[in-house]
Design a protein around this motif. Structure first.
Motif, PDB file in Angstrom:
ATOM      1  N   VAL A  55     -19.635 -28.485 -28.076  1.00  0.00           N
ATOM      2  CA  VAL A  55     -20.230 -27.237 -27.597  1.00  0.00           C
ATOM      3  C   VAL A  55     -21.519 -27.001 -28.379  1.00  0.00           C
ATOM      4  O   VAL A  55     -21.514 -26.975 -29.617  1.00  0.00           O
ATOM      5  CB  VAL A  55     -19.262 -26.051 -27.800  1.00  0.00           C
ATOM      6  CG1 VAL A  55     -19.941 -24.739 -27.434  1.00  0.00           C
ATOM      7  CG2 VAL A  55     -18.000 -26.269 -26.978  1.00  0.00           C
ATOM      8  N   ALA A  56     -22.624 -26.836 -27.658  1.00  0.00           N
ATOM      9  CA  ALA A  56     -23.920 -26.672 -28.313  1.00  0.00           C
ATOM     10  C   ALA A  56     -24.035 -25.308 -28.978  1.00  0.00           C
ATOM     11  O   ALA A  56     -23.600 -24.297 -28.429  1.00  0.00           O
ATOM     12  CB  ALA A  56     -25.044 -26.848 -27.294  1.00  0.00           C
ATOM     13  N   ARG A  57     -24.636 -25.312 -30.167  1.00  0.00           N
ATOM     14  CA  ARG A  57     -24.986 -24.059 -30.853  1.00  0.00           C
ATOM     15  C   ARG A  57     -26.507 -23.952 -30.838  1.00  0.00           C
ATOM     16  O   ARG A  57     -27.209 -24.855 -31.290  1.00  0.00           O
ATOM     17  CB  ARG A  57     -24.446 -24.045 -32.283  1.00  0.00           C
ATOM     18  CG  ARG A  57     -24.877 -22.801 -33.076  1.00  0.00           C
ATOM     19  CD  ARG A  57     -24.029 -22.606 -34.316  1.00  0.00           C
ATOM     20  NE  ARG A  57     -22.662 -22.194 -33.963  1.00  0.00           N
ATOM     21  CZ  ARG A  57     -22.314 -20.963 -33.663  1.00  0.00           C
ATOM     22  NH1 ARG A  57     -23.200 -19.978 -33.669  1.00  0.00           N
ATOM     23  NH2 ARG A  57     -21.057 -20.678 -33.369  1.00  0.00           N
ATOM     24  N   GLY A 103     -29.054 -15.356 -35.253  1.00  0.00           N
ATOM     25  CA  GLY A 103     -29.354 -16.551 -36.039  1.00  0.00           C
ATOM     26  C   GLY A 103     -29.026 -17.812 -35.275  1.00  0.00           C
ATOM     27  O   GLY A 103     -29.814 -18.742 -35.231  1.00  0.00           O
ATOM     28  N   SER A 104     -27.851 -17.839 -34.660  1.00  0.00           N
ATOM     29  CA  SER A 104     -27.445 -18.944 -33.785  1.00  0.00           C
ATOM     30  C   SER A 104     -26.265 -18.478 -32.949  1.00  0.00           C
ATOM     31  O   SER A 104     -25.497 -17.613 -33.381  1.00  0.00           O
ATOM     32  CB  SER A 104     -27.071 -20.197 -34.587  1.00  0.00           C
ATOM     33  OG  SER A 104     -25.861 -19.990 -35.295  1.00  0.00           O
ATOM     34  N   THR A 105     -26.121 -19.056 -31.756  1.00  0.00           N
ATOM     35  CA  THR A 105     -25.000 -18.688 -30.888  1.00  0.00           C
ATOM     36  C   THR A 105     -24.618 -19.860 -29.994  1.00  0.00           C
ATOM     37  O   THR A 105     -25.431 -20.746 -29.728  1.00  0.00           O
ATOM     38  CB  THR A 105     -25.330 -17.503 -29.955  1.00  0.00           C
ATOM     39  OG1 THR A 105     -26.297 -17.912 -28.983  1.00  0.00           O
ATOM     40  CG2 THR A 105     -25.849 -16.305 -30.708  1.00  0.00           C
ATOM     41  N   THR A 106     -23.391 -19.832 -29.518  1.00  0.00           N
ATOM     42  CA  THR A 106     -22.955 -20.708 -28.434  1.00  0.00           C
ATOM     43  C   THR A 106     -23.089 -19.931 -27.121  1.00  0.00           C
ATOM     44  O   THR A 106     -23.327 -18.721 -27.127  1.00  0.00           O
ATOM     45  CB  THR A 106     -21.495 -21.132 -28.622  1.00  0.00           C
ATOM     46  OG1 THR A 106     -20.672 -19.954 -28.545  1.00  0.00           O
ATOM     47  CG2 THR A 106     -21.289 -21.837 -29.954  1.00  0.00           C
ATOM     48  N   VAL A 107     -22.914 -20.606 -26.002  1.00  0.00           N
ATOM     49  CA  VAL A 107     -22.959 -19.917 -24.708  1.00  0.00           C
ATOM     50  C   VAL A 107     -21.855 -18.865 -24.637  1.00  0.00           C
ATOM     51  O   VAL A 107     -22.085 -17.740 -24.163  1.00  0.00           O
ATOM     52  CB  VAL A 107     -22.834 -20.924 -23.550  1.00  0.00           C
ATOM     53  CG1 VAL A 107     -22.572 -20.202 -22.234  1.00  0.00           C
ATOM     54  CG2 VAL A 107     -24.100 -21.762 -23.426  1.00  0.00           C
ATOM     55  N   LYS A 108     -20.677 -19.202 -25.108  1.00  0.00           N
ATOM     56  CA  LYS A 108     -19.561 -18.243 -25.076  1.00  0.00           C
ATOM     57  C   LYS A 108     -19.895 -16.987 -25.870  1.00  0.00           C
ATOM     58  O   LYS A 108     -19.644 -15.858 -25.424  1.00  0.00           O
ATOM     59  CB  LYS A 108     -18.298 -18.900 -25.626  1.00  0.00           C
ATOM     60  CG  LYS A 108     -17.062 -18.011 -25.583  1.00  0.00           C
ATOM     61  CD  LYS A 108     -15.838 -18.760 -26.093  1.00  0.00           C
ATOM     62  CE  LYS A 108     -14.595 -17.876 -26.055  1.00  0.00           C
ATOM     63  NZ  LYS A 108     -13.392 -18.607 -26.543  1.00  0.00           N
TER      64      LYS A 108
END
Length: 234
Positions: free
Chosen positions: A187-189, A117-122
């Motif tokens: 931090v981008a999502r 659905g959505s994620t950060t780079v980490k």
């Protein structure tokens, strides 16, 4: 574009300029005055006392009228939801991966984002197995011979996915101090346009979408070099 009455002083000003113009790069793009950087009141571009464009990115996205990501010649910017369907329609007809292996790797990352659905780079690094021994495994197995962590950078992959309008930035997340105040760089999502805005494909061919965007940008910048216009359209 140099009228100081149109300068950006607030997040509402920034959103308003995106909605007026349809497209708005965050940084200088080679067309004089056509960027948030050049439109922002100088004292707010980098300020220790007041919020500025860097802090307004998330709030403008959350208003739900503008999409944000690396969409202009691999650099960040906004497109209004009025123009997002045509940009998406055209960009998805193009190929940003240099070869089939790169395209396959891009698709692994895209399918992981779609699944989550959505994620950060980490989170992506954990889901894709780049961080060994921690977290759960991704539902999507890494492609054959995927290099180990440190040898694969997700940034170019995400940039290609954003250029192709497969992925956009849903928000920015910040660390919070003991007083509950956010600090540091956000931090981008990442998510898909469909997850954030629904089905965006217009009832037009990619060529028709290109013509509409080109005509709009040409009407805004009749004297701009052809290359600059084409770079923006991507």
């Amino acid at each position: 574009m140099e009228n100081t009455d149109k300068w950006i002083y607030t997040d509402m000003d920034m959103e308003r300029r995106v909605l007026e113009l349809g497209f708005l790069p965050f940084f200088r793009c080679g067309i004089r005055g056509f960027s948030i950087e050049e439109m922002t009141a100088p004292e707010l571009w980098f300020s220790d006392e007041e919020d500025g464009p860097w802090e307004w990115k998330g709030p403008v996205i959350r208003e739900g009228h503008c999409a944000y990501g690396k969409m202009f010649n691999k650099k960040a910017g906004y497109v209004s939801l009025e123009w997002l369907p045509d940009l998406l329609n055209y960009r998805r007809s193009r190929h940003y991966a240099k070869d089939e292996d790169t395209a396959a790797l891009d698709d692994v990352v895209l399918q992981t984002i779609i699944s989550e659905g959505s994620t950060t780079v980490k989170e992506l690094r954990r889901l894709l197995g780049f961080v060994k021994g921690r977290g759960r495994k991704s539902a999507y197995e890494p492609v054959d011979d995927m290099p180990e962590v440190g040898k694969v950078s997700l940034e170019p992959i995400l940039t290609r996915l954003m250029m192709g309008l497969r992925v956009v930035i849903a928000d920015f997340e910040y660390n919070v101090d003991k007083h509950g105040r956010p600090y540091g760089w956000g931090v981008a999502r990442y998510t898909t346009p469909e997850a954030l805005y629904g089905n965006m494909r217009p009832n037009r061919t990619p060529e028709n979408s290109f013509e509409r965007i080109y005509g709009h940008l040409r009407s805004l910048f009749p004297d701009a070099p052809e290359k600059r216009i084409m770079d923006l359209i991507g």
